[in-house]
Design a protein around this motif. Structure first.
Motif, PDB file in Angstrom:
ATOM      1  N   VAL A  19       2.569  -2.592 -12.535  1.00 22.23           N
ATOM      2  CA  VAL A  19       1.447  -2.034 -12.027  1.00 22.23           C
ATOM      3  C   VAL A  19       0.398  -2.329 -12.829  1.00 22.23           C
ATOM      4  O   VAL A  19      -0.829  -2.652 -12.526  1.00 22.23           O
ATOM      5  CB  VAL A  19       1.483  -0.554 -11.714  1.00 22.23           C
ATOM      6  CG1 VAL A  19       1.901   0.390 -12.768  1.00 22.23           C
ATOM      7  CG2 VAL A  19       0.577  -0.165 -10.741  1.00 22.23           C
ATOM      8  N   GLU A  20       0.731  -2.252 -14.148  1.00 17.28           N
ATOM      9  CA  GLU A  20      -0.530  -2.564 -15.146  1.00 17.28           C
ATOM     10  C   GLU A  20      -0.875  -3.898 -14.958  1.00 17.28           C
ATOM     11  O   GLU A  20      -2.344  -4.182 -15.218  1.00 17.28           O
ATOM     12  CB  GLU A  20      -0.150  -2.093 -16.600  1.00 17.28           C
ATOM     13  CG  GLU A  20       0.227  -0.651 -16.665  1.00 17.28           C
ATOM     14  CD  GLU A  20       1.735  -0.496 -16.220  1.00 17.28           C
ATOM     15  OE1 GLU A  20       2.086   0.830 -16.374  1.00 17.28           O
ATOM     16  OE2 GLU A  20       2.453  -1.412 -15.976  1.00 17.28           O
ATOM     17  N   GLU A  21      -0.130  -4.990 -14.694  1.00 15.65           N
ATOM     18  CA  GLU A  21      -0.529  -6.223 -14.637  1.00 15.65           C
ATOM     19  C   GLU A  21      -1.275  -6.616 -13.284  1.00 15.65           C
ATOM     20  O   GLU A  21      -2.246  -7.198 -13.263  1.00 15.65           O
ATOM     21  CB  GLU A  21       0.744  -7.253 -14.998  1.00 15.65           C
ATOM     22  CG  GLU A  21       1.277  -7.328 -16.139  1.00 15.65           C
ATOM     23  CD  GLU A  21       2.769  -8.324 -16.086  1.00 15.65           C
ATOM     24  OE1 GLU A  21       2.506  -9.305 -15.357  1.00 15.65           O
ATOM     25  OE2 GLU A  21       3.554  -8.265 -16.814  1.00 15.65           O
ATOM     26  N   VAL A  22      -0.736  -5.967 -12.464  1.00 17.22           N
ATOM     27  CA  VAL A  22      -1.413  -6.271 -11.015  1.00 17.22           C
ATOM     28  C   VAL A  22      -2.766  -5.568 -11.223  1.00 17.22           C
ATOM     29  O   VAL A  22      -3.879  -6.194 -10.690  1.00 17.22           O
ATOM     30  CB  VAL A  22      -0.624  -5.738  -9.929  1.00 17.22           C
ATOM     31  CG1 VAL A  22      -1.321  -5.849  -8.589  1.00 17.22           C
ATOM     32  CG2 VAL A  22       0.668  -6.475  -9.908  1.00 17.22           C
ATOM     33  N   TYR A  23      -2.923  -4.402 -11.665  1.00 15.81           N
ATOM     34  CA  TYR A  23      -4.201  -3.874 -11.543  1.00 15.81           C
ATOM     35  C   TYR A  23      -5.056  -4.763 -12.288  1.00 15.81           C
ATOM     36  O   TYR A  23      -6.131  -4.777 -12.226  1.00 15.81           O
ATOM     37  CB  TYR A  23      -4.156  -2.208 -11.907  1.00 15.81           C
ATOM     38  CG  TYR A  23      -5.425  -1.603 -12.070  1.00 15.81           C
ATOM     39  CD1 TYR A  23      -6.243  -1.177 -10.818  1.00 15.81           C
ATOM     40  CD2 TYR A  23      -6.077  -1.391 -13.181  1.00 15.81           C
ATOM     41  CE1 TYR A  23      -7.235  -0.816 -10.926  1.00 15.81           C
ATOM     42  CE2 TYR A  23      -7.447  -1.080 -13.338  1.00 15.81           C
ATOM     43  CZ  TYR A  23      -7.945  -0.558 -12.023  1.00 15.81           C
ATOM     44  OH  TYR A  23      -9.386  -0.224 -12.221  1.00 15.81           O
ATOM     45  N   ASN A  87     -14.178  -0.323   1.195  1.00 11.77           N
ATOM     46  CA  ASN A  87     -12.854  -0.887   1.442  1.00 11.77           C
ATOM     47  C   ASN A  87     -12.067  -0.079   0.266  1.00 11.77           C
ATOM     48  O   ASN A  87     -12.218  -0.347  -0.936  1.00 11.77           O
ATOM     49  CB  ASN A  87     -12.774  -2.255   1.228  1.00 11.77           C
ATOM     50  CG  ASN A  87     -13.382  -3.302   2.066  1.00 11.77           C
ATOM     51  OD1 ASN A  87     -13.225  -2.772   3.287  1.00 11.77           O
ATOM     52  ND2 ASN A  87     -14.404  -4.078   1.670  1.00 11.77           N
ATOM     53  N   PRO A  88     -11.333   0.734   0.769  1.00  8.55           N
ATOM     54  CA  PRO A  88     -10.241   1.605  -0.250  1.00  8.55           C
ATOM     55  C   PRO A  88      -9.096   0.812  -0.399  1.00  8.55           C
ATOM     56  O   PRO A  88      -8.452   0.267   0.530  1.00  8.55           O
ATOM     57  CB  PRO A  88      -9.918   2.831   0.499  1.00  8.55           C
ATOM     58  CG  PRO A  88     -10.798   2.986   1.762  1.00  8.55           C
ATOM     59  CD  PRO A  88     -11.339   1.582   2.090  1.00  8.55           C
ATOM     60  N   VAL A  89      -8.794   0.559  -1.943  1.00  4.55           N
ATOM     61  CA  VAL A  89      -7.719  -0.148  -2.090  1.00  4.55           C
ATOM     62  C   VAL A  89      -6.891   0.556  -3.493  1.00  4.55           C
ATOM     63  O   VAL A  89      -7.617   0.990  -4.136  1.00  4.55           O
ATOM     64  CB  VAL A  89      -8.193  -1.719  -2.762  1.00  4.55           C
ATOM     65  CG1 VAL A  89      -6.864  -2.537  -2.861  1.00  4.55           C
ATOM     66  CG2 VAL A  89      -8.997  -2.363  -1.510  1.00  4.55           C
ATOM     67  N   ARG A  90      -5.712   0.330  -3.406  1.00  7.27           N
ATOM     68  CA  ARG A  90      -5.001   1.032  -4.337  1.00  7.27           C
ATOM     69  C   ARG A  90      -3.910   0.171  -4.983  1.00  7.27           C
ATOM     70  O   ARG A  90      -3.106  -0.540  -4.245  1.00  7.27           O
ATOM     71  CB  ARG A  90      -4.369   2.393  -3.856  1.00  7.27           C
ATOM     72  CG  ARG A  90      -5.276   3.699  -3.647  1.00  7.27           C
ATOM     73  CD  ARG A  90      -6.200   4.120  -4.752  1.00  7.27           C
ATOM     74  NE  ARG A  90      -6.852   5.114  -3.996  1.00  7.27           N
ATOM     75  CZ  ARG A  90      -8.241   4.826  -3.739  1.00  7.27           C
ATOM     76  NH1 ARG A  90      -8.604   3.703  -3.272  1.00  7.27           N
ATOM     77  NH2 ARG A  90      -8.798   5.942  -3.022  1.00  7.27           N
ATOM     78  N   VAL A  91      -3.591   0.196  -6.134  1.00  2.03           N
ATOM     79  CA  VAL A  91      -2.223  -0.465  -6.804  1.00  2.03           C
ATOM     80  C   VAL A  91      -1.636   0.685  -7.267  1.00  2.03           C
ATOM     81  O   VAL A  91      -1.931   1.665  -8.272  1.00  2.03           O
ATOM     82  CB  VAL A  91      -2.896  -1.220  -7.816  1.00  2.03           C
ATOM     83  CG1 VAL A  91      -1.350  -2.042  -8.448  1.00  2.03           C
ATOM     84  CG2 VAL A  91      -3.657  -2.441  -7.559  1.00  2.03           C
ATOM     85  N   ILE A  92      -0.290   0.747  -6.790  1.00  2.00           N
ATOM     86  CA  ILE A  92       0.500   1.759  -7.269  1.00  2.00           C
ATOM     87  C   ILE A  92       1.815   1.606  -7.640  1.00  2.00           C
ATOM     88  O   ILE A  92       2.307   0.291  -7.110  1.00  2.00           O
ATOM     89  CB  ILE A  92       0.766   2.908  -5.890  1.00  2.00           C
ATOM     90  CG1 ILE A  92       1.288   2.412  -4.873  1.00  2.00           C
ATOM     91  CG2 ILE A  92      -0.683   3.681  -5.549  1.00  2.00           C
ATOM     92  CD1 ILE A  92       1.488   3.285  -3.437  1.00  2.00           C
ATOM     93  N   SER A  93       2.610   2.160  -8.521  1.00  2.09           N
ATOM     94  CA  SER A  93       4.025   1.776  -8.728  1.00  2.09           C
ATOM     95  C   SER A  93       4.623   1.962  -7.562  1.00  2.09           C
ATOM     96  O   SER A  93       4.822   2.665  -6.984  1.00  2.09           O
ATOM     97  CB  SER A  93       4.472   2.902  -9.918  1.00  2.09           C
ATOM     98  OG  SER A  93       5.605   2.542 -10.465  1.00  2.09           O
ATOM     99  N   GLU A  99       2.926  -1.823  -5.495  1.00  4.29           N
ATOM    100  CA  GLU A  99       2.580  -2.020  -4.240  1.00  4.29           C
ATOM    101  C   GLU A  99       0.866  -1.779  -4.315  1.00  4.29           C
ATOM    102  O   GLU A  99       0.194  -1.133  -4.726  1.00  4.29           O
ATOM    103  CB  GLU A  99       3.106  -1.022  -3.516  1.00  4.29           C
ATOM    104  CG  GLU A  99       2.748  -1.102  -1.743  1.00  4.29           C
ATOM    105  CD  GLU A  99       3.801  -0.239  -0.940  1.00  4.29           C
ATOM    106  OE1 GLU A  99       3.341  -0.275   0.157  1.00  4.29           O
ATOM    107  OE2 GLU A  99       4.557   0.659  -1.774  1.00  4.29           O
ATOM    108  N   VAL A 100       0.338  -2.856  -3.405  1.00  2.00           N
ATOM    109  CA  VAL A 100      -1.134  -2.799  -3.226  1.00  2.00           C
ATOM    110  C   VAL A 100      -1.376  -2.437  -1.865  1.00  2.00           C
ATOM    111  O   VAL A 100      -0.542  -3.031  -0.971  1.00  2.00           O
ATOM    112  CB  VAL A 100      -1.873  -4.176  -3.473  1.00  2.00           C
ATOM    113  CG1 VAL A 100      -3.334  -4.194  -3.070  1.00  2.00           C
ATOM    114  CG2 VAL A 100      -1.456  -4.745  -4.811  1.00  2.00           C
ATOM    115  N   VAL A 101      -2.094  -1.512  -1.678  1.00  2.00           N
ATOM    116  CA  VAL A 101      -2.402  -0.914  -0.350  1.00  2.00           C
ATOM    117  C   VAL A 101      -3.983  -1.027  -0.051  1.00  2.00           C
ATOM    118  O   VAL A 101      -4.659  -0.469  -0.845  1.00  2.00           O
ATOM    119  CB  VAL A 101      -2.132   0.608  -0.309  1.00  2.00           C
ATOM    120  CG1 VAL A 101      -2.281   1.177   1.207  1.00  2.00           C
ATOM    121  CG2 VAL A 101      -0.580   0.775  -0.762  1.00  2.00           C
TER     122      VAL A 101
END
Length: 137
Positions: A19-23, A87-93, A99-101
């Motif tokens: 998750v840290e890398e994707v974020y 645009n709400p966007v989240r990167v979650i573990s 997972e990117v939502v």
């Protein structure tokens, strides 16, 4: 709000990277042209804003949430018409990955076909992000 409020659709994708890398990658606006096709081929910082001058919609201004420890990638896109879209966007573990939502909100006066087209474009963008992230090893 009345009962005909704007519809939302959550579009998500699992990415086999921490998750840290994707974020870290997705939160850097300079990376957007590589995976967010709706912004065109380039984005540049002008003052405290990011501007995509050659997007398919024309010149758009993108303002991002500050970097944070919660995976929030929310952003506002100001269109050439002056309308601003949130645009709400989240990167979650998600286990050892991420997972990117992306929450796509149907805009007023948007046809069913336009909403479906936008949902497809968001799904394509997230798939490009996954491909980019998973190719890094």
């Amino acid at each position: 709000m009345n009962s005909t409020g704007l519809a939302s659709r959550h579009i998500s994708i699992r990415i086999d990277r921490p998750v840290e890398e994707v974020y870290a990658y997705a939160s850097d606006p300079a990376h957007l042209p590589a995976w967010a096709q709706g912004l065109g081929g380039a984005i540049e910082k002008i003052g405290d804003q990011w501007v995509a001058a050659s997007s398919p919609m024309g010149r758009v201004v993108v303002s991002f949430a500050p970097l944070n420890d919660f995976g929030v990638l929310d952003h506002h896109v100001t269109l050439p018409s002056g309308m601003t879209v949130y645009n709400p966007v989240r990167v979650i573990s998600n286990e050892a990955g991420s997972e990117v939502v992306f929450t796509l909100r149907r805009q007023a006066q948007m046809s069913d076909a336009d909403f479906e087209r936008d949902a497809g474009m968001v799904a394509d963008d997230l798939a490009r992000l996954r491909t980019l992230m998973e190719s890094k090893s």
